[in-house]
Design an enzyme around this catalytic site. Structure first.
Site, PDB file in Angstrom:
ATOM      1  N   LYS A   1       0.845  -1.205   0.000  1.00  0.00           N
ATOM      2  CA  LYS A   1       0.000   0.000   0.000  1.00  0.00           C
ATOM      3  C   LYS A   1       0.876   1.248   0.000  1.00  0.00           C
ATOM      4  CE  LYS A   1      -1.754   1.427   3.910  1.00  0.00           C
ATOM      5  NZ  LYS A   1      -2.556   1.688   5.115  1.00  0.00           N
ATOM      6  N   SER A   2       1.887   1.268   0.865  1.00  0.00           N
ATOM      7  CA  SER A   2       2.746   2.450   1.000  1.00  0.00           C
ATOM      8  C   SER A   2       3.453   2.772  -0.309  1.00  0.00           C
ATOM      9  CB  SER A   2       3.799   2.223   2.091  1.00  0.00           C
ATOM     10  OG  SER A   2       3.181   1.933   3.316  1.00  0.00           O
TER      11      SER A   2
ATOM     12  N   ARG B   1      -8.283  11.742  12.338  1.00  0.00           N
ATOM     13  CA  ARG B   1      -6.863  11.425  12.135  1.00  0.00           C
ATOM     14  C   ARG B   1      -6.103  12.718  11.846  1.00  0.00           C
ATOM     15  NH1 ARG B   1      -6.194   6.360   8.231  1.00  0.00           N
ATOM     16  NH2 ARG B   1      -4.090   6.433   9.137  1.00  0.00           N
TER      17      ARG B   1
ATOM     18  N   SER C   1       3.603  10.819  13.116  1.00  0.00           N
ATOM     19  CA  SER C   1       3.451   9.973  11.930  1.00  0.00           C
ATOM     20  C   SER C   1       4.514  10.338  10.911  1.00  0.00           C
ATOM     21  CB  SER C   1       2.065  10.165  11.306  1.00  0.00           C
ATOM     22  OG  SER C   1       1.997   9.528  10.042  1.00  0.00           O
ATOM     23  N   SER C   2       5.140   9.322  10.310  1.00  0.00           N
ATOM     24  CA  SER C   2       6.141   9.589   9.268  1.00  0.00           C
ATOM     25  C   SER C   2       5.475  10.034   7.967  1.00  0.00           C
ATOM     26  CB  SER C   2       6.988   8.337   9.023  1.00  0.00           C
ATOM     27  OG  SER C   2       6.177   7.288   8.526  1.00  0.00           O
TER      28      SER C   2
ATOM     29  N   ASP D   1       3.170  -1.201  12.053  1.00  0.00           N
ATOM     30  CA  ASP D   1       2.061  -1.996  11.512  1.00  0.00           C
ATOM     31  C   ASP D   1       2.284  -3.486  11.742  1.00  0.00           C
ATOM     32  OD1 ASP D   1       0.772   0.273  10.749  1.00  0.00           O
ATOM     33  OD2 ASP D   1       1.210   0.097   8.616  1.00  0.00           O
TER      34      ASP D   1
ATOM     35  N   ASN E   1       1.960   5.752  18.078  1.00  0.00           N
ATOM     36  CA  ASN E   1       1.235   6.085  16.838  1.00  0.00           C
ATOM     37  C   ASN E   1       0.210   5.023  16.434  1.00  0.00           C
ATOM     38  OD1 ASN E   1       2.950   4.200  15.628  1.00  0.00           O
ATOM     39  ND2 ASN E   1       3.363   5.481  13.852  1.00  0.00           N
TER      40      ASN E   1
ATOM     41  N   ARG F   1      -5.518   1.731  17.928  1.00  0.00           N
ATOM     42  CA  ARG F   1      -5.150   0.313  17.909  1.00  0.00           C
ATOM     43  C   ARG F   1      -4.655  -0.198  19.262  1.00  0.00           C
ATOM     44  NH1 ARG F   1      -2.257   0.125  11.902  1.00  0.00           N
ATOM     45  NH2 ARG F   1      -4.172  -0.352  10.753  1.00  0.00           N
TER      46      ARG F   1
ATOM     47  N   LYS G   1      -9.310  -2.858   2.726  1.00  0.00           N
ATOM     48  CA  LYS G   1      -8.445  -1.670   2.717  1.00  0.00           C
ATOM     49  C   LYS G   1      -7.079  -1.991   2.121  1.00  0.00           C
ATOM     50  CE  LYS G   1      -6.639   1.906   5.802  1.00  0.00           C
ATOM     51  NZ  LYS G   1      -7.032   3.129   5.102  1.00  0.00           N
TER      52      LYS G   1
END
Length: 426
Positions: free
Chosen positions: A22-23, A124, A170-171, A314, A337, A345, A412
């Site tokens: 995804k990234s 977010r 967040s990066s 993740d 994060n 989460r 997703k």
């Protein structure tokens, strides 16, 4: 509500080709858009987040062709910035990897752009990125709550200069700023405030920018210099690696109940930090074998670990459920994060682990998990979070099995995850 019952699995073995990252997919789509020339992306991820990015690019006038299975995309670059003569409203779902980079990219050109999303997207944060863009002259207005989408960009281009950006939340904020900096009107000097989280994700960004012909001078992740006068140029073809975070579930399955599980599409040569998940499994006792583009996990008795997992946030979620099958108390640290992802989460993981009998301590930025003598079956709530659903598939390796609520939330990043997972039964 749809439910999926996973009955107990005694042993797993098999080979899984991991869908595209995804990234990498969304970064590569945006860089291909800004680049000169036509780019063919292969092994593109076909999932909700990527569809939101593609739909927005089409709305902005970008031309592309998708293969029948949506995994090959031929995209004609704009050779520069995105502009629009008419006001545009883009809906980005809950796709952080589309919202943050597009917010930055749309400040480069000219036009009025409004970015919206699902209700969770409005919770977010994006303020650190917007603050940085404003330092370079961007005009961005929040439509509801300060620091959060939805927002409107009145674009007139970005100036060069010095800019500070927070790195501790967040990066993705730094990633978005890095990707647009080469197209600013002057050289950009980025200073990172605080500890930079998820550093390997910045490595992905820098590697892709280099592939598209742009130079960034990295001063030990504390400062980045991006010289002016650069242009993205298509490399022609971009192969999207398999998603290392998605690989984590199959590797954990092999470690817990192997047999032998081989994942292909990621390996020793991967640019994704999440492949280091396999090192954590090895520390827990699993037998891990590395190839250039594959990783094999074989089962062994697992023992608990106590580790800082800020660099693989993740994939670290998978360790939380793998810990149910490890001897001792596992502690996952420096993961604040988790709280600003698709759901909180940390809170969600603690709640659901307790349902199956684990003793859990949830801290501000850590979680500690002690498995029970006997695991209980339960109905696992997934919070519309793909990773919660996939993580708790590990409970199929308990003698009691598990029920997953709303299993389709995996769309997703991995729409056919449970079908692939079922294929591993020995």
């Amino acid at each position: 509500m749809k439910q999926l019952r996973l009955e107990p699995v005694v042993q797993v073995r098999g080979e899984i080709n991991i869908p595209g990252s995804k990234s990498i997919s969304n970064r590569a789509l945006l860089l291909a858009t800004l680049a000169k020339g036509t780019t063919t992306l292969t092994n593109l991820l076909d999932s909700d987040d990527i569809r939101h990015m593609l739909a927005s690019l089409k709305q902005l006038g970008v031309e592309y062709r998708l293969s029948q299975n949506n995994t090959v995309c031929e995209l004609t670059g704009l050779g520069g910035v995105i502009s629009s003569d008419t006001a545009q409203t883009l809906f980005l779902g809950n796709a952080g990897t589309a919202m943050r980079p597009l917010c930055a990219a749309l400040t480069l050109g000219r036009g009025e752009f409004t970015l919206t999303g699902e209700p969770r997207m409005e919770e977010r944060p994006i303020g650190d990125l917007v603050d940085a863009l404003k330092q370079l002259g961007a005009n961005i207005v929040y439509l509801k709550n300060d620091g959060f989408p939805p927002l409107t960009i009145n674009a007139t281009g970005l100036n060069g200069g010095d800019v500070e950006i927070a790195g501790d939340l967040s990066s993705q904020f730094l990633t978005a700023l890095l990707m647009v900096a080469p197209l600013a009107k002057g050289s950009v000097n980025i200073h990172v405030k605080g500890e930079l989280v998820s550093k390997p994700y910045i490595d992905i960004t820098l590697a892709l920018m280099a592939q598209f012909g742009v130079q960034v001078i990295n001063h030990d992740y504390a400062r980045f210099e991006i010289p002016a006068g650069q242009q993205y140029v298509s490399p022609g073809k971009v192969l999207v690696e398999g998603d290392a975070s998605s690989a984590s579930y199959f590797l954990a399955a092999g470690a817990i109940k192997g047999g032998e599980v081989k994942v292909t599409g990621v390996g020793r040569l991967s640019i994704q930090g999440d492949v280091k998940f396999a090192d954590v499994l090895e520390k827990m006792g699993a037998d891990i074998e590395w190839g250039d583009d594959y990783i094999i996990a074989r089962g062994a008795p697992l023992t608990a670990v106590d580790l800082d997992m800020n660099h693989i946030p993740d994939a670290a979620m998978t360790i939380a459920t793998a810990a149910l099958f490890a001897k001792g108390t596992t502690t996952i640290r420096n993961i604040y994060n988790w709280r600003i992802k698709e759901t909180d989460r940390l809170a969600a993981m603690a709640t659901e682990l307790r349902k199956v009998g684990a003793l859990v301590e949830e801290g501000h930025d850590y979680i500690q998990i002690t498995p029970p003598v006997v695991l209980n079956t339960a109905e696992i709530d997934t919070y519309n979070d793909h990773r919660m659903a996939m993580c708790f598939s590990m409970m199929a390796f308990a003698d009691c099995g598990i029920t997953i609520n709303d299993p389709d939330c995996t769309s997703k990043t991995f729409p056919d995850y449970f079908a692939q997972f079922a294929s591993l039964k020995a």
